[in-house]
Design an enzyme around this catalytic site. Structure first.
Site, PDB file in Angstrom:
ATOM      1  CE1 TYR A 130      -0.604  13.116   2.366  1.00 39.68           C
ATOM      2  CE2 TYR A 130      -1.047  14.494   0.466  1.00 39.68           C
ATOM      3  CZ  TYR A 130      -0.260  13.576   1.117  1.00 39.68           C
ATOM      4  OH  TYR A 130       0.879  13.108   0.524  1.00 39.68           O
ATOM      5  CE  LYS A 175       4.139   0.529  10.490  1.00 41.06           C
ATOM      6  NZ  LYS A 175       5.100  -0.465  10.012  1.00 41.06           N
ATOM      7  CG  ASP A 197       6.063  -1.598   7.064  1.00 38.85           C
ATOM      8  OD1 ASP A 197       4.877  -1.978   7.002  1.00 38.85           O
ATOM      9  OD2 ASP A 197       6.744  -1.700   8.094  1.00 38.85           O
ATOM     10  CG  ASP A 204       0.651  11.601  -2.445  1.00 36.60           C
ATOM     11  OD1 ASP A 204       0.687  11.459  -3.678  1.00 36.60           O
ATOM     12  OD2 ASP A 204       1.052  12.626  -1.871  1.00 36.60           O
TER      13      ASP A 204
END
Ligand code: NAD
Length: 362
Positions: A124, A191, A225, A249
């Site tokens: 972002y 991640k 995930d 987000d």
């Protein structure tokens, strides 16, 4: 004491939900002097700018703002007024509680999660290289030279910066929030198995910060995930989640879904000295001016704001009034009815009226 607060109504459904929130906040009896400023499509029409400097100056002066949602115009080259405000004022922590309310149709009961999203970097940051541009070709060539890895020549590139500095302050924020609000556990979501130098750094810093809170707050780690699946299957296993910007987000909306929708999901963007309070939802343009959408997310963002300015009692009363109106299920908007076409659903303003009415009896 008079609190001076900047009010940015926003656009789309912004005017309706901001007005509802303002009326409910005022009904708590807290003395607020609002400074109305424009940002978004109305500001563009009147001043030629989507985010006039006067809006930022007002927030800097008053230190606290309540903000309605703002549409991100497609194809203007402007990424998002909302992201721009967070970046310009270094509102590095995005705080989004996701709490179940009795009476809301949802697959889950008794959800009580808090999302702490890093707000200043990651994908972002807005550092992007457009496909075909000379600077993009140069970057591709440089990366190929330095890493011996091939990037296709017709690629666009978005940069994902994650720093030690920003990771440390957001993880500290999450732990301090957990301590202050008597929460038990902070889960770092990442991640890092794939993005070793960005998410890996975030996780490494989180582990270091967590050590300082050992014995007081439990620390856990989860790959993003897997976290999505765990939240859908066992949301009650989690408490405070701390995440880099993009995952924050996405997981915020997932958690809004767990509690019954965006209509009841509040939020805050908090920096070292300034804070802007806003709902998780956007400007839902198709509902603009229809007096139809749920004002709760914006009203609960107002309750977060009242806590931030140390008006705890008013915040408690406002939350209680919202809770009672939703639990009764009479004066609520379409999204809180079992059947969204229920003719008994009330409008945005009428739901605010019911909350104000309740406040008088609390
Ligand atoms: P959105 O959140 O505006 O709306 C998605 C859907 O959610 C709506 O169609 C509606 O069905 C439901 N919804 C949203 N708010 C609701 C409410 N208060 N009560 C009942 N139902 C509600 O998302 P979008 O359509 O993807 O985005 C519209 C615009 O808002 C875009 O320009 C986007 O960039 C912008 N946006 C702004 C913010 C912000 O101001 N912070 C946040 C997200 C999106």
């Amino acid at each position: 004491m008079v609190h001076k607060i900047t009010l940015i109504p926003g656009d789309g459904i912004g005017y309706e939900v901001s007005l509802a929130a303002r009326r409910c906040i005022e009904a708590t009896g807290v003395n607020i002097e609002w400074e109305n400023v424009l940002a978004g499509s109305d500001a563009l029409d009147k001043t030629g700018e989507l985010l006039p400097q006067s809006a930022l100056d007002s927030i800097k002066k008053n230190k606290v703002a309540l903000k309605g949602p703002i549409t991100t115009p497609i194809g203007t080259g402007f990424r998002s007024v909302n992201v721009a405000i967070r970046q310009a004022l270094d509102l590095y922590a995005c705080l989004r509680p996701a709490k179940s309310y009795l009476g809301v149709n949802s697959r889950f009961k008794d959800i009580d999660l808090v999302i702490v999203r890093e707000n200043s970097e990651d994908l972002y940051a807005g550092i992007e290289f457009e496909e075909g541009k000379p600077e993009t070709k140069n970057l591709i060539a440089q990366i190929q030279k330095d890493t011996k890895r091939l990037i296709r020549r017709d690629s666009g590139i978005s940069i994902k910066p994650i720093s030690k500095f920003a990771s440390e302050r957001i993880v500290k924020f999450a732990f301090e929030y957990a301590l202050k609000n008597k929460r038990k556990k902070v889960t770092c979501v990442h991640k890092a198995n794939i993005m070793k130098f960005t998410d890996g750094l975030f996780l490494k810093v989180a582990r270091e910060v967590a050590q300082k809170y050992a014995g007081k707050i439990i620390f856990e780690e989860a790959i993003v995930d897997n976290m999505c699946m765990q939240l859908v299957q066992k949301p009650h296993n989690y408490d405070v989640l701390v995440l880099p910007n993009l995952y924050g987000d996405i997981i915020s909306d997932l958690c809004a879904g767990l509690i019954g929708g965006l209509g009841i999901a509040p939020g805050a963007n908090i920096g070292a000295e300034l804070a802007v309070f806003e709902a998780v939802h956007g400007s839902a343009p198709k509902y603009k001016g229809k007096n139809r959408v749920n004002p709760t997310a914006m009203i609960l963002s107002g309750a977060l704001m009242l806590r931030y300015i140390n008006e705890e009692k008013a915040a408690d009363s406002l939350e209680e009034a919202v809770k009672q109106v939703i639990a009764e299920g009479k004066s609520v908007t379409y999204d809180l009815k079992a059947d969204p076409l229920d003719p008994g659903a009330v409008g945005t303003a009428q739901m605010a009226d019911a909350i104000i009415d309740k406040l008088k009896r609390i």
